[in-house]
Design a protein around this motif. Structure first.
Motif, PDB file in Angstrom:
ATOM      1  N   THR A 285      92.671  -5.518  23.402  1.00  0.00           N
ATOM      2  CA  THR A 285      91.892  -6.120  22.653  1.00  0.00           C
ATOM      3  C   THR A 285      90.747  -6.887  23.425  1.00  0.00           C
ATOM      4  OG1 THR A 285      92.589  -4.764  21.346  1.00  0.00           O
ATOM      5  CG2 THR A 285      90.644  -6.712  20.735  1.00  0.00           C
TER       6      THR A 285
ATOM      7  N   ASP B 170      90.148   3.779  20.278  1.00  0.00           N
ATOM      8  CA  ASP B 170      91.003   3.322  19.010  1.00  0.00           C
ATOM      9  C   ASP B 170      90.428   2.018  19.465  1.00  0.00           C
ATOM     10  OD1 ASP B 170      92.162   5.421  18.246  1.00  0.00           O
ATOM     11  OD2 ASP B 170      94.520   4.665  19.120  1.00  0.00           O
ATOM     12  N   ARG B 171      90.860   0.726  20.240  1.00  0.00           N
ATOM     13  CA  ARG B 171      89.977  -0.777  20.449  1.00  0.00           C
ATOM     14  C   ARG B 171      88.654  -0.979  20.108  1.00  0.00           C
ATOM     15  NH1 ARG B 171      94.513  -0.739  19.670  1.00  0.00           N
ATOM     16  NH2 ARG B 171      96.162  -1.474  21.355  1.00  0.00           N
TER      17      ARG B 171
ATOM     18  N   GLN C 247      88.658  -0.365  16.694  1.00  0.00           N
ATOM     19  CA  GLN C 247      88.789  -0.951  15.461  1.00  0.00           C
ATOM     20  C   GLN C 247      88.361  -2.210  15.595  1.00  0.00           C
ATOM     21  OE1 GLN C 247      92.794  -1.696  17.870  1.00  0.00           O
ATOM     22  NE2 GLN C 247      93.650   0.326  16.101  1.00  0.00           N
TER      23      GLN C 247
END
Length: 94
Positions: A13, A44-45, A48
């Motif tokens: 991240t 995904d990062r 998020q």
């Protein structure tokens, strides 16, 4: 506090945020800058970080679809925080 920790969770991240601190990027530019990062993890990062209000996904009109990722004002405020962490890590004793 929970939102802050959730926004920064995950091994990659901070590196994604580092790349976006350098300016807006396409998905492929992020992949090229972080070659060890899998497509799934990058997706995904970004999702998020988007949910946490750190990253904005800008879909540009046209074909093929073009998407640019930028940091929000909230995301840009992470710059000094991450810089302090990197500086601290660089000063760690051997």
């Amino acid at each position: 506090m929970e939102i802050t920790l959730a926004a920064l969770q995950g091994r990659w991240t901070t590196l994604v945020v580092r790349e976006l601190l350098r300016g807006d990027r396409s998905y492929s530019e992020l992949r090229a800058a972080l070659p060890a990062l899998s497509d799934k993890v990058l997706s995904d990062r970004l999702a998020q970080l988007g949910e946490a209000g750190v990253v904005h996904r800008d879909r540009r009109p046209g074909w093929p679809p073009r998407v640019r990722y930028t940091l929000t004002a909230r995301g840009r405020r992470l710059g000094p925080v991450l810089q302090a962490l990197w500086d601290w890590g660089a000063d760690a004793p051997d």
